[in-house]
Design an enzyme around this catalytic site. Structure first.
Site, PDB file in Angstrom:
ATOM      1  N   PHE A 143       0.810  -1.228   0.000  1.00 22.93           N
ATOM      2  CA  PHE A 143       0.000   0.000   0.000  1.00 22.93           C
ATOM      3  C   PHE A 143       0.834   1.264   0.000  1.00 22.93           C
ATOM      4  CE2 PHE A 143       0.803  -0.078   4.599  1.00 22.93           C
ATOM      5  CZ  PHE A 143       0.967   1.267   4.866  1.00 22.93           C
ATOM      6  N   LYS A 192      -1.205  -6.900  -9.350  1.00 26.57           N
ATOM      7  CA  LYS A 192      -2.167  -7.023  -8.244  1.00 26.57           C
ATOM      8  C   LYS A 192      -1.771  -5.949  -7.231  1.00 26.57           C
ATOM      9  CE  LYS A 192      -2.998  -8.232  -4.529  1.00 26.57           C
ATOM     10  NZ  LYS A 192      -3.356  -7.230  -3.463  1.00 26.57           N
ATOM     11  N   GLU A 247      -4.937  -3.713  -1.995  1.00 28.08           N
ATOM     12  CA  GLU A 247      -6.388  -3.467  -1.961  1.00 28.08           C
ATOM     13  C   GLU A 247      -6.714  -2.196  -1.180  1.00 28.08           C
ATOM     14  OE1 GLU A 247      -4.569  -5.692  -0.490  1.00 28.08           O
ATOM     15  OE2 GLU A 247      -5.566  -6.748   1.153  1.00 28.08           O
ATOM     16  N   SER A 271       5.368  -6.934   3.316  1.00 28.57           N
ATOM     17  CA  SER A 271       5.961  -7.253   4.617  1.00 28.57           C
ATOM     18  C   SER A 271       6.745  -8.565   4.528  1.00 28.57           C
ATOM     19  CB  SER A 271       4.855  -7.362   5.663  1.00 28.57           C
ATOM     20  OG  SER A 271       3.932  -8.349   5.262  1.00 28.57           O
ATOM     21  N   CYS A 310       9.457   1.929   3.328  1.00 29.70           N
ATOM     22  CA  CYS A 310      10.382   0.835   3.637  1.00 29.70           C
ATOM     23  C   CYS A 310      11.795   1.357   3.824  1.00 29.70           C
ATOM     24  CB  CYS A 310      10.361  -0.201   2.531  1.00 29.70           C
ATOM     25  SG  CYS A 310      10.948   0.470   0.982  1.00 29.70           S
ATOM     26  N   GLU A 357       9.231  -4.030  13.027  1.00 29.22           N
ATOM     27  CA  GLU A 357       9.038  -2.982  12.027  1.00 29.22           C
ATOM     28  C   GLU A 357       7.723  -2.288  12.386  1.00 29.22           C
ATOM     29  OE1 GLU A 357       7.862  -4.023   7.974  1.00 29.22           O
ATOM     30  OE2 GLU A 357       8.939  -2.263   7.226  1.00 29.22           O
TER      31      GLU A 357
HETATM   32  P1  NAD Z   1       1.531  -6.576   3.011  1.00 31.67           P
HETATM   33  O1  NAD Z   1       2.571  -7.631   3.101  1.00 31.67           O
HETATM   34  O2  NAD Z   1       0.413  -6.592   3.988  1.00 31.67           O
HETATM   35  O3  NAD Z   1       0.840  -6.585   1.552  1.00 31.67           O
HETATM   36  C1  NAD Z   1       1.602  -6.619   0.378  1.00 31.67           C
HETATM   37  C2  NAD Z   1       0.806  -7.319  -0.713  1.00 31.67           C
HETATM   38  O4  NAD Z   1       0.557  -8.666  -0.305  1.00 31.67           O
HETATM   39  C3  NAD Z   1      -0.552  -6.680  -0.971  1.00 31.67           C
HETATM   40  O5  NAD Z   1      -0.788  -6.665  -2.354  1.00 31.67           O
HETATM   41  C4  NAD Z   1      -1.518  -7.599  -0.237  1.00 31.67           C
HETATM   42  O6  NAD Z   1      -2.788  -7.659  -0.849  1.00 31.67           O
HETATM   43  C5  NAD Z   1      -0.843  -8.940  -0.313  1.00 31.67           C
HETATM   44  N1  NAD Z   1      -1.132  -9.810   0.839  1.00 31.67           N
HETATM   45  C6  NAD Z   1      -1.410  -9.411   2.106  1.00 31.67           C
HETATM   46  N2  NAD Z   1      -1.608 -10.474   2.889  1.00 31.67           N
HETATM   47  C7  NAD Z   1      -1.432 -11.566   2.121  1.00 31.67           C
HETATM   48  C8  NAD Z   1      -1.497 -12.968   2.371  1.00 31.67           C
HETATM   49  N3  NAD Z   1      -1.765 -13.446   3.580  1.00 31.67           N
HETATM   50  N4  NAD Z   1      -1.256 -13.808   1.343  1.00 31.67           N
HETATM   51  C9  NAD Z   1      -0.969 -13.332   0.129  1.00 31.67           C
HETATM   52  N5  NAD Z   1      -0.898 -12.020  -0.166  1.00 31.67           N
HETATM   53  C10 NAD Z   1      -1.118 -11.143   0.818  1.00 31.67           C
HETATM   54  O7  NAD Z   1       2.310  -5.165   3.050  1.00 31.67           O
HETATM   55  P2  NAD Z   1       1.686  -3.716   3.143  1.00 31.67           P
HETATM   56  O8  NAD Z   1       1.175  -3.508   4.529  1.00 31.67           O
HETATM   57  O9  NAD Z   1       0.806  -3.453   1.994  1.00 31.67           O
HETATM   58  O10 NAD Z   1       3.008  -2.830   2.913  1.00 31.67           O
HETATM   59  C11 NAD Z   1       3.898  -2.496   3.937  1.00 31.67           C
HETATM   60  C12 NAD Z   1       5.058  -3.461   3.992  1.00 31.67           C
HETATM   61  O11 NAD Z   1       5.739  -3.489   2.738  1.00 31.67           O
HETATM   62  C13 NAD Z   1       6.100  -3.057   5.021  1.00 31.67           C
HETATM   63  O12 NAD Z   1       6.548  -4.222   5.666  1.00 31.67           O
HETATM   64  C14 NAD Z   1       7.200  -2.443   4.178  1.00 31.67           C
HETATM   65  O13 NAD Z   1       8.496  -2.481   4.751  1.00 31.67           O
HETATM   66  C15 NAD Z   1       7.132  -3.306   2.961  1.00 31.67           C
HETATM   67  N6  NAD Z   1       7.749  -2.641   1.819  1.00 31.67           N
HETATM   68  C16 NAD Z   1       8.979  -3.066   1.437  1.00 31.67           C
HETATM   69  C17 NAD Z   1       9.620  -2.453   0.397  1.00 31.67           C
HETATM   70  C18 NAD Z   1      10.982  -2.908  -0.051  1.00 31.67           C
HETATM   71  O14 NAD Z   1      11.432  -2.440  -1.066  1.00 31.67           O
HETATM   72  N7  NAD Z   1      11.654  -3.820   0.640  1.00 31.67           N
HETATM   73  C19 NAD Z   1       8.998  -1.395  -0.279  1.00 31.67           C
HETATM   74  C20 NAD Z   1       7.730  -0.987   0.136  1.00 31.67           C
HETATM   75  C21 NAD Z   1       7.114  -1.629   1.193  1.00 31.67           C
END
Ligand code: NAD
Length: 499
Positions: A152, A176, A179, A229, A284, A384
């Site tokens: 997000f 994808k 959401e 994450s 991040c 985090e």
């Molecule tokens: P998230 O892991 O909750 O979601 C990321 C994606 O995974 C979304 O599209 C979501 O719909 C999907 N998803 C969520 N739960 C899932 C599941 N159980 N099974 C399959 N898919 C699932 O992350 P977020 O809250 O949207 O974003 C924040 C996180 O992203 C933080 O941990 C941040 O550090 C990380 N991030 C990392 C970088 C990097 O370059 N390393 C960059 C941006 C964000």
């Protein structure tokens, strides 16, 4: 949720697509209310998008470099002209302030500009006369249908770390988005169409775990680029690779900034505030821990506190410095770390729960929070947090600071602040982190160097964009060729040797 809210559909084969009827809420975080609904894609929706992408691949992969490049240039021009429009969409669903939304679009545009040079990047290599009368050359060919799953916090920049390069190389894409803020991807889909990209090359399936799981095992999806994450990144990496796919999965972070006694403390304080509280800490590459050598820590805390008092928190459309958090649940989770900090013996210098906010009463507000003397055993230090909570940890000197940073589970970004070139050089060599800043707090590499962390911050061996991106979205083919020459001939069953 009321049924008269706008519904954000998928985008498949160049048109909006409704698909299944599961819906999720999309909030306006500064208002604290549900503003839209988003389709939560089913396996059938993913199947439809992948089928469209597969069909489009047949012709897009055969389209000349010249024509693909023209589409990339047109997309770049259109996006550059409409940054403000897209920034407003991002702010309304994510909450980050408009200038910050424009900033993430600018960083995404850098990758488009990099991809405009695909003619140079996609070149193979040619070795003439590798053996007598034999030439060897290598080609870079696209993979096919590639899946991109994004978080997000950067609804524009993160998908754009991947799709401009993938498309320029002749792949077709299914995105994808998160959401929580899905509209930007739909807007970009229409822009691609306007730029002349054939239908089916760029598709969007909105959704949650169901859509992700369907992409991860779909037999016609060649690769997955994931950002999110750490637990989900690991899951995606393991599931996708088990299904035979090429996977790059970028995970979470806990970024430290090491401050040596000779650093310019005003620069450090500015940087800590900018990198700690920009985008409400939902980056991040945010700095979440300042590791200060004891002799300067008191002075630094004072300077950071002074600057925090000047920040205006509120609706990102009102020219504020920092917006709300993404959801009420996330705000409450982040706010709970303030109590945790006190319980663990840290000093809460600034408590962001007590701030004033220039926005609707129900907005998901949490002001910048500063916590000093955080014990490294505390969850405030180890988790985090992903919010506007900046921790200070005090150390005796460089060695202790370096050891602390290297003992962390994540290895995304880090920074050192010093005027000692020798110390900075040691740090860049010794620190076990994928992206390093020297007097630069958020060292996100430019588009022609690749982005990615170490340890729990990246699963897979390929980073995002830059030459890693070109490698990830192509397969290399090596050709060994001999053209008829009267000097060749004869039977020889031995293994071919070069002569
Ligand atoms: P998230 O892991 O909750 O979601 C990321 C994606 O995974 C979304 O599209 C979501 O719909 C999907 N998803 C969520 N739960 C899932 C599941 N159980 N099974 C399959 N898919 C699932 O992350 P977020 O809250 O949207 O974003 C924040 C996180 O992203 C933080 O941990 C941040 O550090 C990380 N991030 C990392 C970088 C990097 O370059 N390393 C960059 C941006 C964000």
């Amino acid at each position: 949720m009321t049924s008269d809210l706008p519904v954000i559909d998928h985008w498949i084969a160049g048109a909006p697509s409704a698909g299944g009827d599961r819906l999720g809420p999309v909030f306006d975080p500064a208002l604290g209310e549900v503003a839209k609904q988003v389709r939560l894609g089913t396996t059938a929706d993913v199947d439809a998008a992948v089928a469209a992408a597969k069909e489009a691949f047949a012709s897009w992969s055969q389209t000349s470099i010249a024509k693909r490049t023209q589409v990339l240039f047109a997309f770049r021009e259109l996006l550059n002209a409409r940054v403000g429009e897209l920034a407003e969409i991002v702010t309304s669903e994510h909450g980050k302030v408009l200038s910050d939304a424009a900033g993430e679009i600018a960083r995404g545009l850098e990758v488009v500009e990099f991809a405009c040079g695909i003619a140079q990047l996609q070149k193979g290599a040619y070795s003439e006369q590798a053996s007598t009368g034999v030439d060897v050359y290598s080609l870079r060919q696209p993979l096919g249908v590639v899946g991109i799953i994004s978080p997000f916090n950067f609804p524009v920049m993160v998908p754009m770390w991947f799709f401009p390069i993938a498309i320029a190389l002749g792949n077709t894409v299914v995105v994808k988005p998160s959401e929580k803020d899905p509209s930007a991807s739909l807007w970009l889909a229409r822009l691609w169409q306007e730029a002349g990209l054939p239908d089916g090359v760029f598709n969007v399936v909105n959704g949650d775990k169901e859509a992700v799981d369907a992409l991860l095992v779909h037999p016609d999806v060649s690769s997955i680029s994931f950002v999110g994450s750490t637990p989900i990144a690991q899951y995606v990496y393991e599931t996708g690779t088990r299904a035979g796919k090429r996977v790059q999965a970028l995970g979470g972070a806990k970024n430290h900034m090491l401050v040596l006694p000779d650093a310019d403390l005003d620069l450090v304080a500015d940087s800590a505030v900018n990198a700690g509280f920009g985008s409400a800490g939902e980056r991040c590459m945010a700095i979440s821990v300042v590791v200060a050598v004891d002799s300067v820590a008191d002075a630094l805390v004072e300077k950071v506190t002074e600057r925090m008092a000047t920040l205006r928190i509120g609706d990102g459309r009102r020219g504020c410095d920092m917006g709300p958090l993404i959801t009420r649940e996330h705000r409450d989770k982040v706010a709970a770390y303030v109590d945790q900090a006190s319980a663990d013996g840290a000093t809460v210098v600034v408590d962001g729960r007590k701030g004033e906010f220039d926005g609707a009463a129900d907005g998901f507000w949490l002001g910048p929070t500063l916590v000093d003397r955080v014990p490294t055993s505390s969850a405030v230090y180890t988790d985090e947090i992903f919010g506007p909570v900046l921790s200070i940890v005090r150390v005796a000197g460089y060695e202790e600071g370096l050891a602390l940073i290297n003992s962390g589970a994540f290895g995304n970004g880090t920074a050192i602040f010093t005027n000692d070139g020798g110390a900075a050089r040691r740090f860049q060599h010794e620190v076990e982190v994928g992206m390093v800043g020297i007097n630069v707090p958020i060292p996100v590499p430019v588009a022609y160097h690749s982005f990615g962390g170490w340890k729990q911050s990246l699963f897979g061996d390929t980073k995002a964009y830059g030459t890693h991106g070109v490698d990830f979205f192509t397969r290399e083919k090596a050709v060994t060729a001999r053209w008829l020459d009267p000097s060749h001939g004869g039977i020889n069953l031995g293994f071919p040797q070069n002569s």
